[in-house]
Design an enzyme around this catalytic site. Structure first.
Site, PDB file in Angstrom:
ATOM      1  N   ASP A   3      29.455  27.834  39.491  1.00 50.34           N
ATOM      2  CA  ASP A   3      28.434  28.731  39.821  1.00 50.34           C
ATOM      3  C   ASP A   3      27.429  28.067  40.781  1.00 50.34           C
ATOM      4  OD1 ASP A   3      26.916  31.035  40.103  1.00 50.34           O
ATOM      5  OD2 ASP A   3      27.604  32.012  37.999  1.00 50.34           O
ATOM      6  N   ARG A  54      33.285  33.254  46.692  1.00 49.02           N
ATOM      7  CA  ARG A  54      32.816  34.537  46.772  1.00 49.02           C
ATOM      8  C   ARG A  54      32.083  34.704  48.150  1.00 49.02           C
ATOM      9  NH1 ARG A  54      30.325  36.510  41.925  1.00 49.02           N
ATOM     10  NH2 ARG A  54      29.213  37.853  43.351  1.00 49.02           N
ATOM     11  N   ASP A  58      26.730  39.898  43.655  1.00 40.08           N
ATOM     12  CA  ASP A  58      27.583  40.474  42.375  1.00 40.08           C
ATOM     13  C   ASP A  58      28.028  41.930  43.005  1.00 40.08           C
ATOM     14  OD1 ASP A  58      27.265  38.006  41.547  1.00 40.08           O
ATOM     15  OD2 ASP A  58      26.017  38.605  40.068  1.00 40.08           O
TER      16      ASP A  58
END
Length: 512
Positions: A3, A54, A58
């Site tokens: 992350d 990603r 989110d």
């Protein structure tokens, strides 16, 4: 997954490359997932650093957010391939924020985009329908096809999407996605899908688990928010399959920009029922029907009478449907039916449905619009709130409506893109409201939006661009004679993050 939280301001590519090197030194096989939310365009450099990255912020368990992420990830198909994947975040299927139809779309679209299929629900608590979706091996096979191609957008017009994905054995996968609120015919030809020219093709419906034949067109009438998904083969066994027939309803909106499925009580409208033979094999004695809710009336206006329907030919019936004046507001359904025969086989019966909305009438008084029931609405990030800002994706999680320090007791809080539609039936005179970007924001993000008021397809008020720095501004709209009112919050052009907008103190003036 590595992350990007608390990154101390270091460049993303530097941090992720150092972790890549550290992982390699372990000598172990590790799947390395990069998560910096697409902020540094990892699709441009991630292939040399990790295995997946990603591409967006989110996801949340809402229809609007799922579609928003789809639109960000879909154009990135050229960056994906075996061992390096675009990751639009986990699946929300089973968490309860969307319908089963929307969850099937979620699963289909992530699969056609070759996205990682990471279950984000507690499997101890989900429904059998959730397991049916997650266990669809035919759809999973499209996602995991060893050719490794991400499906690309072949077309997208007015919320009607066609995706195509080449497969390792020469087949192609197709997803037909309907983003809109009304059933829509969506499709493509075999040539557009990149298939070789043949007399016919075998089409495998991956949700019905049935085979059909087509002469070249692959299309379907797709319900609202639904996705049809197929695997198409150019082999020689197409002739033994049941003919593919596209059948559905045709509704026209009487007012531009207003959903065609809004059907007020006491009014009549026309509905078309059609069937088109997509197969090489003819079909015989096609019969169309329409079923309406109890106490509604359907009158056949005209119909085509055909004994035989060849490739590409269409049969159509037109009905006039009347909604009783006493019909309660809410949801209702029209059901279309088709019966036909082919090559001596037994009769085939097909059908579909279209959900309609009988809209509530606004009161014949002066009202705070936040207290008036809308006909239909959609919020860009969670529901549109009453007398509070749009907080997150859960209902009633906002704060007091506040625009640059000015607090309001009444109003509507939304997040771009948002739309609210009201049925006026010509009985209202005006709307006055105060608009602006809500103070519920992260000041690092430059929230911006425009606020629009529409009456029967005409824009009657526009705030222009408003940012989080701006004071509230008043809008006034003339609604005389309008049947419908629509409020819109649009993106200001810099992305939709923190684009929380308020229609504060909205006063609707109507008469009996």
């Amino acid at each position: 997954m590595y992350d990007n939280c608390n990154n101390q301001g270091r460049p993303a590519i530097e941090r992720y490359t150092k972790m890549r090197d550290a992982l390699k030194k372990t000598g172990r096989k590790i799947v390395y997932s990069l998560c910096e939310w697409g902020e540094n365009k990892p699709w441009e450099w991630g292939k040399e650093v990790g295995h997946l990255w990603r591409t967006t912020g989110d996801i949340t368990d809402t229809w609007a957010k799922m579609v928003d992420i789809l639109k960000k990830n879909a154009p990135l198909d050229k960056y994906a391939g075996p061992g390096h994947w675009n990751d639009p975040d986990m699946l929300e299927i089973g968490n309860g924020g969307m319908t089963d139809t929307e969850y099937r779309s979620h699963f289909s679209l992530w699969s056609i985009m070759a996205a990682p299929l990471l279950i984000g629900a507690d499997l101890r608590k989900v429904t059998p329908a959730t397991f049916d979706i997650l266990n669809n091996r035919e759809v999973i096979a499209i996602d995991q096809d060893k050719l490794g191609k991400q499906g690309r957008v072949l077309s997208n017009k007015d919320g009607r999407w066609t995706f195509v994905k080449p497969l390792a054995n020469g087949d192609v996968a197709v997803a037909l996605f309907n983003e809109t609120e009304v059933a829509a015919k969506i499709g493509a030809t075999a040539a557009e899908l990149g298939l070789p020219q043949r007399a016919g093709y075998k089409v495998r419906d991956l949700w019905q688990h049935k085979n059909f034949q087509t002469a070249g067109e692959v299309s379907a009438v797709v319900p609202p928010h639904a996705t049809a998904m197929y695997r198409i083969s150019a082999g020689h066994d197409w002739a033994w399959q049941q003919p593919a027939v596209s059948t559905g309803l045709e509704l026209d909106s009487p007012v531009p920009g207003i959903p065609a499925n809004l059907t007020p009580a006491g009014r009549s409208f026309q509905v078309g029922v059609f069937a088109t033979n997509l197969a090489r094999t003819p079909i015989f004695e096609p019969k169309l029907t329409l079923a309406v809710p109890p106490k509604w009336h359907a009158r056949l206006v005209r119909t085509d009478r055909r004994w035989l329907l060849r490739t590409g030919e269409t049969v159509r019936a037109i009905y006039e449907v009347t909604v009783p004046a006493t019909s309660p507001d809410g949801f209702a359904k029209l059901h279309n039916g088709l019966e036909y025969a082919w090559a001596g086989a037994n009769k085939v019966k097909l059908g579909g449905e279209q959900e309609l909305i009988v809209p509530p009438m606004v009161p014949g008084t002066v009202s705070s619009l936040g207290d008036v029931r809308s006909a239909v609405e959609s919020g860009g990030y969670g529901p549109i709130e009453r007398d509070m800002s749009n907080g997150s994706y859960r209902p009633k999680d906002g704060k007091p409506l506040t625009i640059n320090g000015q607090r309001f007791a009444k109003g509507l809080g939304g997040h771009a893109p948002s739309t609210l539609t009201y049925y006026l039936n010509g009985r209202c005179d005006s709307l006055r409201t105060t608009v602006g970007i809500d103070d519920e924001r992260d000041e690092r993000q430059l929230g911006s939006a425009t606020f629009e008021i529409w009456a029967d397809g005409r824009k009657v008020a526009d705030s222009g661009l408003r940012t989080w720095r701006d004071d509230a501004v008043q809008l006034a709209a003339d609604l005389k004679g309008a049947r419908y009112l629509k409020l819109v919050i649009t993106d200001g052009g810099d992305g939709v993050q923190f684009d929380r907008g308020d229609f504060a103190d909205p006063v609707l003036t109507c008469h009996l």
